[in-house]
Motif scaffolding. Structure first.
Motif, PDB file in Angstrom:
ATOM      1  N   LYS A 104      -2.522   2.224  18.219  1.00 21.07           N
ATOM      2  CA  LYS A 104      -1.191   2.088  18.789  1.00 21.07           C
ATOM      3  C   LYS A 104      -0.979   3.253  19.734  1.00 21.07           C
ATOM      4  CE  LYS A 104       0.614  -0.459  14.995  1.00 21.07           C
ATOM      5  NZ  LYS A 104       1.094  -0.476  13.680  1.00 21.07           N
ATOM      6  N   GLY A 105      -0.207   3.016  20.743  1.00 25.51           N
ATOM      7  CA  GLY A 105       0.084   3.998  21.783  1.00 25.51           C
ATOM      8  C   GLY A 105       0.387   3.210  23.032  1.00 25.51           C
ATOM      9  N   PHE A 106      -0.096   3.679  24.164  1.00 29.32           N
ATOM     10  CA  PHE A 106       0.136   2.928  25.397  1.00 29.32           C
ATOM     11  C   PHE A 106      -0.685   1.638  25.416  1.00 29.32           C
ATOM     12  CE2 PHE A 106      -2.978   6.201  25.986  1.00 29.32           C
ATOM     13  CZ  PHE A 106      -4.014   5.567  26.645  1.00 29.32           C
ATOM     14  N   PHE A 107      -1.704   1.544  24.558  1.00 31.35           N
ATOM     15  CA  PHE A 107      -2.440   0.317  24.270  1.00 31.35           C
ATOM     16  C   PHE A 107      -2.135  -0.051  22.824  1.00 31.35           C
ATOM     17  CE2 PHE A 107      -4.929   1.782  27.739  1.00 31.35           C
ATOM     18  CZ  PHE A 107      -5.747   0.754  28.182  1.00 31.35           C
ATOM     19  N   GLN A 108      -2.194  -1.333  22.490  1.00 28.32           N
ATOM     20  CA  GLN A 108      -2.115  -1.778  21.101  1.00 28.32           C
ATOM     21  C   GLN A 108      -3.246  -2.765  20.892  1.00 28.32           C
ATOM     22  OE1 GLN A 108       1.790  -3.465  20.698  1.00 28.32           O
ATOM     23  NE2 GLN A 108       2.787  -1.486  20.795  1.00 28.32           N
ATOM     24  N   GLY A 109      -3.985  -2.623  19.807  1.00 30.01           N
ATOM     25  CA  GLY A 109      -5.057  -3.571  19.567  1.00 30.01           C
ATOM     26  C   GLY A 109      -6.075  -3.056  18.578  1.00 30.01           C
ATOM     27  N   ARG A 110      -7.298  -3.552  18.751  1.00 36.08           N
ATOM     28  CA  ARG A 110      -8.386  -3.215  17.834  1.00 36.08           C
ATOM     29  C   ARG A 110      -9.675  -2.952  18.597  1.00 36.08           C
ATOM     30  NH1 ARG A 110      -8.025  -6.563  12.252  1.00 36.08           N
ATOM     31  NH2 ARG A 110      -5.931  -5.885  11.725  1.00 36.08           N
ATOM     32  N   ASP A 111     -10.461  -2.040  18.040  1.00 33.03           N
ATOM     33  CA  ASP A 111     -11.783  -1.722  18.564  1.00 33.03           C
ATOM     34  C   ASP A 111     -12.766  -1.969  17.424  1.00 33.03           C
ATOM     35  OD1 ASP A 111     -13.665  -0.896  20.395  1.00 33.03           O
ATOM     36  OD2 ASP A 111     -13.215   1.238  20.193  1.00 33.03           O
ATOM     37  N   ARG A 112     -13.560  -3.005  17.551  1.00 34.36           N
ATOM     38  CA  ARG A 112     -14.469  -3.460  16.494  1.00 34.36           C
ATOM     39  C   ARG A 112     -15.905  -3.082  16.856  1.00 34.36           C
ATOM     40  NH1 ARG A 112     -14.584  -7.878  12.741  1.00 34.36           N
ATOM     41  NH2 ARG A 112     -16.711  -8.595  12.429  1.00 34.36           N
ATOM     42  N   TRP A 113     -16.588  -2.441  15.913  1.00 36.19           N
ATOM     43  CA  TRP A 113     -17.986  -2.060  16.082  1.00 36.19           C
ATOM     44  C   TRP A 113     -18.773  -2.691  14.938  1.00 36.19           C
ATOM     45  CZ3 TRP A 113     -19.587   1.074  20.142  1.00 36.19           C
ATOM     46  CH2 TRP A 113     -18.566   1.648  20.894  1.00 36.19           C
ATOM     47  N   GLU A 114     -19.772  -3.496  15.279  1.00 35.88           N
ATOM     48  CA  GLU A 114     -20.556  -4.170  14.252  1.00 35.88           C
ATOM     49  C   GLU A 114     -22.050  -3.990  14.516  1.00 35.88           C
ATOM     50  OE1 GLU A 114     -20.934  -8.465  11.980  1.00 35.88           O
ATOM     51  OE2 GLU A 114     -19.688  -8.320  13.774  1.00 35.88           O
ATOM     52  N   CYS A 115     -22.759  -3.493  13.505  1.00 33.79           N
ATOM     53  CA  CYS A 115     -24.210  -3.308  13.555  1.00 33.79           C
ATOM     54  C   CYS A 115     -24.867  -4.534  12.939  1.00 33.79           C
ATOM     55  CB  CYS A 115     -24.625  -2.068  12.759  1.00 33.79           C
ATOM     56  SG  CYS A 115     -23.867  -0.534  13.318  1.00 33.79           S
ATOM     57  N   GLN A 116     -25.669  -5.238  13.721  1.00 31.93           N
ATOM     58  CA  GLN A 116     -26.358  -6.429  13.242  1.00 31.93           C
ATOM     59  C   GLN A 116     -27.861  -6.153  13.223  1.00 31.93           C
ATOM     60  OE1 GLN A 116     -25.072  -9.352  16.105  1.00 31.93           O
ATOM     61  NE2 GLN A 116     -23.022  -9.498  15.231  1.00 31.93           N
ATOM     62  N   VAL A 125     -22.540  -4.624  18.491  1.00 30.12           N
ATOM     63  CA  VAL A 125     -21.533  -5.393  19.202  1.00 30.12           C
ATOM     64  C   VAL A 125     -20.224  -4.613  19.172  1.00 30.12           C
ATOM     65  CG1 VAL A 125     -20.257  -7.575  19.322  1.00 30.12           C
ATOM     66  CG2 VAL A 125     -22.634  -7.552  18.510  1.00 30.12           C
ATOM     67  N   ASN A 126     -19.659  -4.392  20.343  1.00 32.33           N
ATOM     68  CA  ASN A 126     -18.374  -3.708  20.469  1.00 32.33           C
ATOM     69  C   ASN A 126     -17.377  -4.679  21.088  1.00 32.33           C
ATOM     70  OD1 ASN A 126     -16.943  -1.230  22.639  1.00 32.33           O
ATOM     71  ND2 ASN A 126     -16.351  -1.624  20.539  1.00 32.33           N
ATOM     72  N   ARG A 127     -16.267  -4.894  20.381  1.00 36.05           N
ATOM     73  CA  ARG A 127     -15.208  -5.793  20.859  1.00 36.05           C
ATOM     74  C   ARG A 127     -13.919  -4.990  20.932  1.00 36.05           C
ATOM     75  NH1 ARG A 127     -13.936 -11.499  20.526  1.00 36.05           N
ATOM     76  NH2 ARG A 127     -11.715 -11.799  20.182  1.00 36.05           N
ATOM     77  N   PHE A 128     -13.441  -4.785  22.138  1.00 32.62           N
ATOM     78  CA  PHE A 128     -12.226  -4.034  22.419  1.00 32.62           C
ATOM     79  C   PHE A 128     -11.160  -5.063  22.782  1.00 32.62           C
ATOM     80  CE2 PHE A 128     -10.019  -1.261  25.758  1.00 32.62           C
ATOM     81  CZ  PHE A 128      -9.307  -0.527  24.833  1.00 32.62           C
ATOM     82  N   GLU A 129     -10.234  -5.283  21.854  1.00 35.82           N
ATOM     83  CA  GLU A 129      -9.199  -6.313  21.998  1.00 35.82           C
ATOM     84  C   GLU A 129      -7.859  -5.600  22.032  1.00 35.82           C
ATOM     85  OE1 GLU A 129      -7.629 -10.130  19.409  1.00 35.82           O
ATOM     86  OE2 GLU A 129      -9.509  -9.178  18.881  1.00 35.82           O
ATOM     87  N   PHE A 130      -7.091  -5.800  23.107  1.00 40.73           N
ATOM     88  CA  PHE A 130      -5.890  -4.991  23.269  1.00 40.73           C
ATOM     89  C   PHE A 130      -4.851  -5.682  24.134  1.00 40.73           C
ATOM     90  CE2 PHE A 130      -8.623  -4.224  26.804  1.00 40.73           C
ATOM     91  CZ  PHE A 130      -7.784  -4.055  27.890  1.00 40.73           C
ATOM     92  N   ARG A 131      -3.672  -5.117  24.054  1.00 42.30           N
ATOM     93  CA  ARG A 131      -2.607  -5.484  24.975  1.00 42.30           C
ATOM     94  C   ARG A 131      -1.889  -4.201  25.364  1.00 42.30           C
ATOM     95  NH1 ARG A 131       2.574  -5.997  22.755  1.00 42.30           N
ATOM     96  NH2 ARG A 131       3.191  -7.383  24.428  1.00 42.30           N
ATOM     97  N   ILE A 132      -1.274  -4.250  26.516  1.00 48.43           N
ATOM     98  CA  ILE A 132      -0.516  -3.111  27.017  1.00 48.43           C
ATOM     99  C   ILE A 132       0.929  -3.580  27.146  1.00 48.43           C
ATOM    100  CG2 ILE A 132      -0.303  -1.405  28.863  1.00 48.43           C
ATOM    101  CD1 ILE A 132      -3.276  -2.072  29.560  1.00 48.43           C
ATOM    102  N   PRO A 133       1.795  -3.134  26.219  1.00 48.87           N
ATOM    103  CA  PRO A 133       3.162  -3.664  26.186  1.00 48.87           C
ATOM    104  C   PRO A 133       3.997  -3.357  27.434  1.00 48.87           C
ATOM    105  CG  PRO A 133       2.700  -2.327  24.230  1.00 48.87           C
ATOM    106  CD  PRO A 133       1.528  -2.208  25.132  1.00 48.87           C
ATOM    107  N   ASN A 134       3.825  -2.189  28.007  1.00 46.47           N
ATOM    108  CA  ASN A 134       4.620  -1.797  29.169  1.00 46.47           C
ATOM    109  C   ASN A 134       4.086  -2.502  30.415  1.00 46.47           C
ATOM    110  OD1 ASN A 134       5.282  -0.272  31.607  1.00 46.47           O
ATOM    111  ND2 ASN A 134       6.217   1.211  30.214  1.00 46.47           N
ATOM    112  N   PRO A 135       4.886  -3.337  31.075  1.00 49.21           N
ATOM    113  CA  PRO A 135       4.383  -4.102  32.224  1.00 49.21           C
ATOM    114  C   PRO A 135       3.938  -3.232  33.398  1.00 49.21           C
ATOM    115  CG  PRO A 135       6.750  -4.461  31.926  1.00 49.21           C
ATOM    116  CD  PRO A 135       6.276  -3.652  30.760  1.00 49.21           C
TER     117      PRO A 135
END
Length: 177
Positions: A104-116, A125-135
């Motif tokens: 949480k901060g100026f971005f909101q979301g998740r940063d997923r790191w998975e070792c396969q 695998v790195n999945r950076f999923e986010f939203r930026i609330p301030n338009p």
């Protein structure tokens, strides 16, 4: 390096998961590393090793004692000359080979790191999923920083690969191995 990037916006209401929120974005990529999943994961869980591959403009600081266990908190600072914006994160998913930080901060979301584990090492695998609330901030990010962020994420994965492979080689050449 293999990698793919996805970016999308969906139209759901505010109490849906991050990827379902309006204006959410996903940057996902992967890299093949010639090291065990344990060595790769150690690069994510050891703060000193993490600072070897993180962008030098980023600094990760623990809130309390450093840990990547479920519920652990940290702060990622973007070190710029004028201001140091921060993202506050909490580990919300954790199992061997998987760490998900929610931030949480100026971005909101998740940063997923998975070792396969693979027959030749590990796919990270790195999945950076986010939203930026301030338009206004969202517009600035999409206009000026989105492509740089994608490129930086690729560079971080390449640096992490080098750190993990060197760590793995060292562990295999220790006496008694």
């Amino acid at each position: 390096m293999t990698g793919s990037f996805l970016q999308h916006a969906t139209r759901q209401h505010a109490n849906t998961p991050t990827s379902q929120m309006p204006d959410s974005q996903i940057f996902e990529q992967s890299i093949q590393i010639s090291a065990s999943a344990t060595a790769v994961e150690q690069c994510l869980t050891d703060l000193e090793l993490m600072h070897r591959w993180l962008n030098p403009a980023l600094r990760c600081e623990p809130v309390g004692v450093w840990s990547t266990e479920l519920g652990s908190k940290s702060r990622f600072l973007i070190q710029t000359p004028l201001v140091q914006p921060a993202l506050y994160s909490t580990v919300v998913e954790r199992e061997p080979g998987l760490i998900v930080w929610e931030f949480k901060g100026f971005f909101q979301g998740r940063d997923r790191w998975e070792c396969q584990p693979t027959s030749t090492g590990t796919t990270l695998v790195n999945r950076f999923e986010f939203r930026i609330p301030n338009p206004i901030v969202r517009y600035g990010f999409n206009t000026f920083a989105a492509e740089w962020t994608r490129q930086d994420m690729q560079a971080q994965l390449r640096r992490l690969k080098r750190v993990a492979e060197a760590l793995y080689i060292r562990s295999q050449t220790l006496p008694g191995k």
